[in-house]
Design an enzyme around this catalytic site. Structure first.
Site, PDB file in Angstrom:
ATOM      1  N   ASP A   1      -9.285  -2.840  -6.977  1.00 13.60           N
ATOM      2  CA  ASP A   1      -8.918  -2.194  -5.714  1.00 13.60           C
ATOM      3  C   ASP A   1      -9.877  -1.022  -5.475  1.00 13.60           C
ATOM      4  OD1 ASP A   1      -7.653  -0.460  -3.773  1.00 13.60           O
ATOM      5  OD2 ASP A   1      -5.787  -1.525  -4.138  1.00 13.60           O
TER       6      ASP A   1
ATOM      7  N   HIS B   1      -7.658  -4.756  -2.189  1.00 13.36           N
ATOM      8  CA  HIS B   1      -6.502  -3.998  -1.708  1.00 13.36           C
ATOM      9  C   HIS B   1      -5.707  -4.855  -0.730  1.00 13.36           C
ATOM     10  CE1 HIS B   1      -4.205  -0.355  -0.967  1.00 13.36           C
ATOM     11  NE2 HIS B   1      -4.242  -0.646   0.327  1.00 13.36           N
TER      12      HIS B   1
ATOM     13  N   SER C   1       0.836  -1.197   0.000  1.00 16.57           N
ATOM     14  CA  SER C   1       0.000   0.000   0.000  1.00 16.57           C
ATOM     15  C   SER C   1       0.879   1.258   0.000  1.00 16.57           C
ATOM     16  CB  SER C   1      -0.956  -0.043   1.191  1.00 16.57           C
ATOM     17  OG  SER C   1      -1.992   0.908   1.057  1.00 16.57           O
TER      18      SER C   1
END
Length: 295
Positions: free
Chosen positions: A235, A264, A107
């Site tokens: 995502d 995600h 991330s």
């Protein structure tokens, strides 16, 4: 380790039960509001340890055990902290670092890793490769996408976590930090947080300036060492357009693994396979296979 700023950077180092020769050390870096104990970090650590790699689960500045104990905090482009950790490893654990290092970011840290890999002249020679998972390579587009109605519950939860991390270090009244923390308390969106705290705390004009300087997308063409980029087009928080528009074929060091589904930092295998790592986690199997190409 103390990097000279008065803050400390910390992580947990694991040695494999059965070390394998010439296997690079793997540095795992968590995402926003995470830590070395985030489930995806622990899962990846188990996967690569089982293949004979030493592993460092690294906390970003001001995260994990150091929430409320640092004067500065991490952000999406703070690659100097990663370089400081790598330099420390090379000095204090030269035998361990001799086989090289692979840096893996998830991330927000995925953006950081891609920026690190593309910073010409600044990447330490010990880095043999990089991996980015669900990276917000266009920070401005990601910030706008968080404002969509479907993302509101997660957006508000994440903002609460960010506020708690930041306000855990009390500011002296009347200081610039106190003014920035007041902006944190007023923030209603992640954009407000970045605009009122992250940007001024790090010398940028505003949130858009912070996004422009630190988005990994502009650093991708300069990457020359093997770098695996894993992302799912579904995502919910990261726009697919930057991934779809980039010319991956023109940059052979980049290994794009762009899939239609996965969410995600998700990518759970649809079924358990015989001998699959950690019960069939597709993401961790991809990481291990990429490491095998470097070993």
């Amino acid at each position: 380790m103390d990097d000279g700023s008065g803050d400390s950077l910390a992580g947990t180092l694991h040695h494999p039960a059965v070390p394998a020769a010439a296997r690079p050390l793997v540095v795992l870096i968590h995402g926003l509001a995470g830590s070395e104990d985030s489930p995806y970090i622990r899962a990846a650590a188990g996967a690569v340890l089982a293949r004979g790699h030493a592993v460092l689960r690294l906390n970003l500045r001001g995260a994990g055990p150091f929430v409320g104990r640092t004067r500065q905090r991490y952000h999406a482009g703070r690659t100097q902290d990663a370089r400081a950790v790598l330099a420390h490893l090379a000095t204090t654990l030269p035998d361990l670092a001799a086989a090289g290092v692979v840096v893996v970011g998830y991330s927000l840290a995925g953006n950081m890793v891609l920026k690190l890999m593309g910073e010409v002249g600044a990447l330490p020679p010990m880095v043999r490769g990089g991996v980015a998972v669900s990276a917000p390579i266009d920070l401005s587009a990601t910030s706008r996408r968080f404002l969509k109605a479907r993302n509101r519950p997660y957006h508000l939860w994440l903002l609460r976590q960010m506020k708690a991390e930041t306000l855990a270090t009390p500011a002296e009244p009347g200081t610039a930090e106190a003014e920035r923390q007041a902006a944190v308390r007023r923030a209603r969106t992640i954009y407000d947080f970045d605009d009122g705290y992250v940007a001024p705390a790090n010398g940028w004009r505003d949130a858009e300036d912070y996004y422009r300087v630190n988005s990994a997308l502009q650093f991708l063409p300069a990457i020359t060492r093997p770098t695996l980029v894993i992302h799912a087009l579904d995502d919910p928080w990261i726009a697919p357009e930057p991934y779809l528009a980039f010319d991956w074929a023109a940059h052979p060091a980049l290994v794009p693994l762009i899939v239609t589904k996965g969410g995600h930092v998700g990518f759970h295998a649809a079924r358990r396979e015989q001998g699959a790592i950690l019960g069939g986690e597709w993401l961790d199997r991809c990481l291990v296979r990429f490491l095998e190409t470097l070993a």
